[in-house]
Design an enzyme around this catalytic site. Structure first.
Site, PDB file in Angstrom:
ATOM      1  N   TYR A 146      -1.954   5.285  -2.168  1.00 47.95           N
ATOM      2  CA  TYR A 146      -3.281   5.370  -1.892  1.00 47.95           C
ATOM      3  C   TYR A 146      -4.133   6.255  -2.751  1.00 47.95           C
ATOM      4  O   TYR A 146      -5.034   6.874  -2.748  1.00 47.95           O
ATOM      5  CB  TYR A 146      -3.780   5.869  -0.530  1.00 47.95           C
ATOM      6  CG  TYR A 146      -3.573   4.747   0.483  1.00 47.95           C
ATOM      7  CD1 TYR A 146      -2.113   4.240   0.703  1.00 47.95           C
ATOM      8  CD2 TYR A 146      -4.367   4.084   1.087  1.00 47.95           C
ATOM      9  CE1 TYR A 146      -1.676   3.389   1.795  1.00 47.95           C
ATOM     10  CE2 TYR A 146      -4.462   3.151   2.016  1.00 47.95           C
ATOM     11  CZ  TYR A 146      -3.093   2.822   2.487  1.00 47.95           C
ATOM     12  OH  TYR A 146      -2.996   1.765   3.129  1.00 47.95           O
TER      13      TYR A 146
ATOM     14  N   HIS B 138     -10.166  -5.296   8.963  1.00 50.52           N
ATOM     15  CA  HIS B 138      -9.699  -6.482   8.100  1.00 50.52           C
ATOM     16  C   HIS B 138      -9.312  -7.742   8.793  1.00 50.52           C
ATOM     17  O   HIS B 138      -8.669  -8.765   8.659  1.00 50.52           O
ATOM     18  CB  HIS B 138      -8.255  -5.866   7.531  1.00 50.52           C
ATOM     19  CG  HIS B 138      -8.405  -4.846   6.758  1.00 50.52           C
ATOM     20  ND1 HIS B 138      -9.307  -4.801   5.544  1.00 50.52           N
ATOM     21  CD2 HIS B 138      -7.521  -3.761   6.417  1.00 50.52           C
ATOM     22  CE1 HIS B 138      -9.105  -3.678   5.000  1.00 50.52           C
ATOM     23  NE2 HIS B 138      -8.153  -2.817   5.475  1.00 50.52           N
TER      24      HIS B 138
ATOM     25  N   ASP C  88       0.870  -1.317   0.124  1.00 47.66           N
ATOM     26  CA  ASP C  88      -0.206   0.032  -0.101  1.00 47.66           C
ATOM     27  C   ASP C  88       1.028   1.470   0.086  1.00 47.66           C
ATOM     28  O   ASP C  88       1.287   1.793   1.240  1.00 47.66           O
ATOM     29  CB  ASP C  88      -1.013   0.097   1.271  1.00 47.66           C
ATOM     30  CG  ASP C  88      -2.251  -1.072   0.888  1.00 47.66           C
ATOM     31  OD1 ASP C  88      -2.203  -1.635  -0.176  1.00 47.66           O
ATOM     32  OD2 ASP C  88      -2.956  -0.998   1.708  1.00 47.66           O
TER      33      ASP C  88
ATOM     34  N   HIS D 191      -4.333  -0.552   9.837  1.00 44.53           N
ATOM     35  CA  HIS D 191      -3.661   0.566  10.253  1.00 44.53           C
ATOM     36  C   HIS D 191      -3.535   0.790  11.591  1.00 44.53           C
ATOM     37  O   HIS D 191      -4.097   1.553  12.142  1.00 44.53           O
ATOM     38  CB  HIS D 191      -4.348   2.003   9.553  1.00 44.53           C
ATOM     39  CG  HIS D 191      -4.530   1.614   7.984  1.00 44.53           C
ATOM     40  ND1 HIS D 191      -5.598   2.179   7.258  1.00 44.53           N
ATOM     41  CD2 HIS D 191      -3.574   1.000   7.126  1.00 44.53           C
ATOM     42  CE1 HIS D 191      -5.369   1.900   6.063  1.00 44.53           C
ATOM     43  NE2 HIS D 191      -4.494   1.023   5.906  1.00 44.53           N
TER      44      HIS D 191
ATOM     45  N   HIS E 276      -1.639  -3.385   6.007  1.00 46.92           N
ATOM     46  CA  HIS E 276      -3.085  -3.561   5.838  1.00 46.92           C
ATOM     47  C   HIS E 276      -3.825  -3.065   6.926  1.00 46.92           C
ATOM     48  O   HIS E 276      -4.708  -2.220   6.552  1.00 46.92           O
ATOM     49  CB  HIS E 276      -3.482  -5.035   5.539  1.00 46.92           C
ATOM     50  CG  HIS E 276      -4.772  -5.140   4.599  1.00 46.92           C
ATOM     51  ND1 HIS E 276      -5.063  -4.236   3.611  1.00 46.92           N
ATOM     52  CD2 HIS E 276      -5.813  -6.105   4.655  1.00 46.92           C
ATOM     53  CE1 HIS E 276      -6.058  -4.746   3.195  1.00 46.92           C
ATOM     54  NE2 HIS E 276      -6.769  -5.932   3.956  1.00 46.92           N
TER      55      HIS E 276
ATOM     56  N   HIS F 248       1.076  -8.889   2.859  1.00 49.37           N
ATOM     57  CA  HIS F 248       0.334  -7.746   2.977  1.00 49.37           C
ATOM     58  C   HIS F 248      -0.908  -7.664   3.885  1.00 49.37           C
ATOM     59  O   HIS F 248      -0.840  -7.002   4.983  1.00 49.37           O
ATOM     60  CB  HIS F 248      -0.188  -6.984   1.867  1.00 49.37           C
ATOM     61  CG  HIS F 248      -1.109  -5.496   1.758  1.00 49.37           C
ATOM     62  ND1 HIS F 248      -0.324  -4.305   2.289  1.00 49.37           N
ATOM     63  CD2 HIS F 248      -2.066  -5.379   1.804  1.00 49.37           C
ATOM     64  CE1 HIS F 248      -1.170  -3.536   2.731  1.00 49.37           C
ATOM     65  NE2 HIS F 248      -2.245  -3.951   2.187  1.00 49.37           N
TER      66      HIS F 248
HETATM   67 FE   LIG Z   1      -3.978  -2.618   2.531  1.00 50.73          FE
END
Ligand SMILES: [Fe+2]
Length: 463
Positions: free
Chosen positions: A198, A327, A195, A356, A354, A317
């Site tokens: 973004y 997630h 990531d 945060h 992934h 990730h």
């Molecule tokens: Fe992600």
């Protein structure tokens, strides 16, 4: 009668204790509470996004390892006004760049965006442990940078990796990068767990945000390799815009040396660097049985020579052990496929992004389940990796503050803060790991751990 009531009370207390012990929380959920700040991308006219002066000046310069053992480096940059030269001049003396190498150019379109000219040039046969100066944009507006090659691969070679994930381009992202650069432990190479820009969070996946990101991180990526992992924000799959080729911007912009490790795809590959063997996996490419990634990893793990590279590090990730509601369990299917191999081959540590927030696990595995035996809980396992989630680079989507309760036993430490980590290999047996949050000064460690190598010194780190 009195005797009986005492016994009853004793049994009740025992039952309460057993019940508490069975349900008690795992490790530490940090009490640190970050003041609420909105996560917004830095405006396009921010100084960190400034276009370098001069006609067709190279911008977004970034480097990564270019072969299996660290004697090659891939140099990438973008020119906007015209194609310009793809040649890199380089040498070990600042006064004379005696060597040159010619690269190649690629471009792409994405909906209503057309990229600049993206140059990739591999410098080969470099000497180990040597400072090289290099120059790009040699025909119009040359810019000069430098990097230091790693020492020769060997079992007791000290080396310091930085770990950053889910960086994005907000004010928090800028703080993370500054904290990494100012960290007194001086990371030599970044392990990036996916990531990047973004850009896909902007209207029509505004690919201008890929360019701004490249300029923002240049202050680090031009001087030390960043080892790339693909995350979900690299997919850029947008059929509503007519864009149906997954990973198109990422694949054009970020080249990796996947062929050197026998991989057939840039999304999974390995490198050796100093005393580490680093395997990069793809959470968003197929990994079921008989898929190319599965077959590559099955062949790759037996090749890891712990007498040459004692430290076995995996980057991916989507985390397998994540006690955040954000997630939650997304990494489960990949865990089911590969976890037994990680235990068999004694992976030292797995870094994921992934989510945060930050989390570090105990050494656990969950590989005994066979549909009928009911054995489906993580259990302590000295051959298992430590799982670290470090998707806390500071992107536009903000922090993941909502954690599952109670904290599972396998979770040693978790906190919803932005930050980065350092993995400092001392020798074949010991490595020092530390995580720093952006809200502290550059030298403050918020979480740390001595790693004992799983092949050479597999004793319990908590003792
Ligand atoms: Fe992600």
């Amino acid at each position: 009668m009195r005797h009986c009531s005492h016994r009853y009370l004793y049994l009740l207390l025992l039952a309460l204790f057993v019940s508490f012990a069975a349900n008690c929380n795992g490790g530490k959920t940090s009490s640190f509470v970050r003041k609420g700040k909105k996560s917004i991308d830095m405006p396009l006219d921010s100084d960190v996004f400034r276009v370098p002066p001069g006609y067709n000046a190279p911008q977004q310069v970034h480097i990564t390892q270019g072969d299996l053992r660290g004697t090659a480096i891939i140099i990438s940059w973008v020119t906007q006004d015209e194609r310009g030269s793809s040649k890199v001049l380089y040498g070990t003396s600042e006064d004379s760049l005696e060597f040159s190498s010619k690269g190649r150019v690629t471009r792409y379109t994405f909906y209503n965006y057309t990229s600049g000219f993206i140059h990739h040039c591999t410098l080969q046969k470099l000497k180990h442990n040597t400072k090289y100066y290099y120059e790009v944009g040699i025909d119009h507006s040359p810019r000069r940078f430098w990097f230091i090659t790693p020492p020769e691969v060997g079992p007791d070679v000290p080396y310091t990796f930085g770990i950053i994930g889910d960086l994005g381009q907000t004010y928090d992202s800028n703080s993370t990068l500054t904290h990494y650069q100012m960290n007194p432990m001086k990371g030599q190479t970044v392990l990036f767990v996916g990531d990047l820009s973004y850009a896909d969070d902007h209207l029509n996946h505004d690919n201008v945000r890929w360019d701004t990101w490249g300029r923002f991180v240049e202050r680090s990526t031009a001087y030390q390799p960043w080892i790339w992992t693909a995350g979900n924000h690299e997919i850029d799959f947008a059929p509503e815009l007519g864009e149906t080729e997954p990973f198109k911007p990422y694949r054009h912009r970020y080249h990796v040396p996947y062929k050197a490790s026998g991989s057939t795809s840039p999304f999974w590959y390995s490198i050796k660097r100093a005393s580490a063997h680093i395997i990069v996996l793809a959470s968003y490419s197929a990994y079921g049985k008989y898929t190319p990634q599965y077959e590559w990893l099955e062949a790759e793990l037996p090749k890891v020579n712990r007498s040459e590279t004692p430290w076995l590090i995996v980057l991916l990730h989507s985390p397998w052990y994540n006690s955040n509601n954000y997630h939650y369990m997304e990494g489960e299917s990949m865990r089911v496929m590969f976890e037994s191999w990680f235990v068999k081959y004694k992976v030292d540590v797995v870094f994921a992004g992934h989510v945060h927030a930050y989390e570090r696990s105990e050494r656990v595995s969950n590989i005994a389940y066979n549909i009928v035996n009911g054995e489906c809980m993580p259990t302590p396992d000295p051959s298992a990796p430590v799982y670290i989630t470090i998707g806390d680079g500071g992107n536009i989507e903000g922090l993941a503050t909502n954690m599952t309760e109670p904290q599972p036993k396998y979770s040693a430490y978790r906190e919803a803060s932005f930050g980065h980590a350092i993995f400092e290999i001392k020798n074949r047996t010991h490595a020092y790991y530390s995580w720093r949050r952006n809200d502290d000064g550059y030298a403050v460690e918020a979480d740390s751990m001595w790693f004992y190598n799983r092949f050479w010194y597999a004793v319990d780190e908590s003792n």
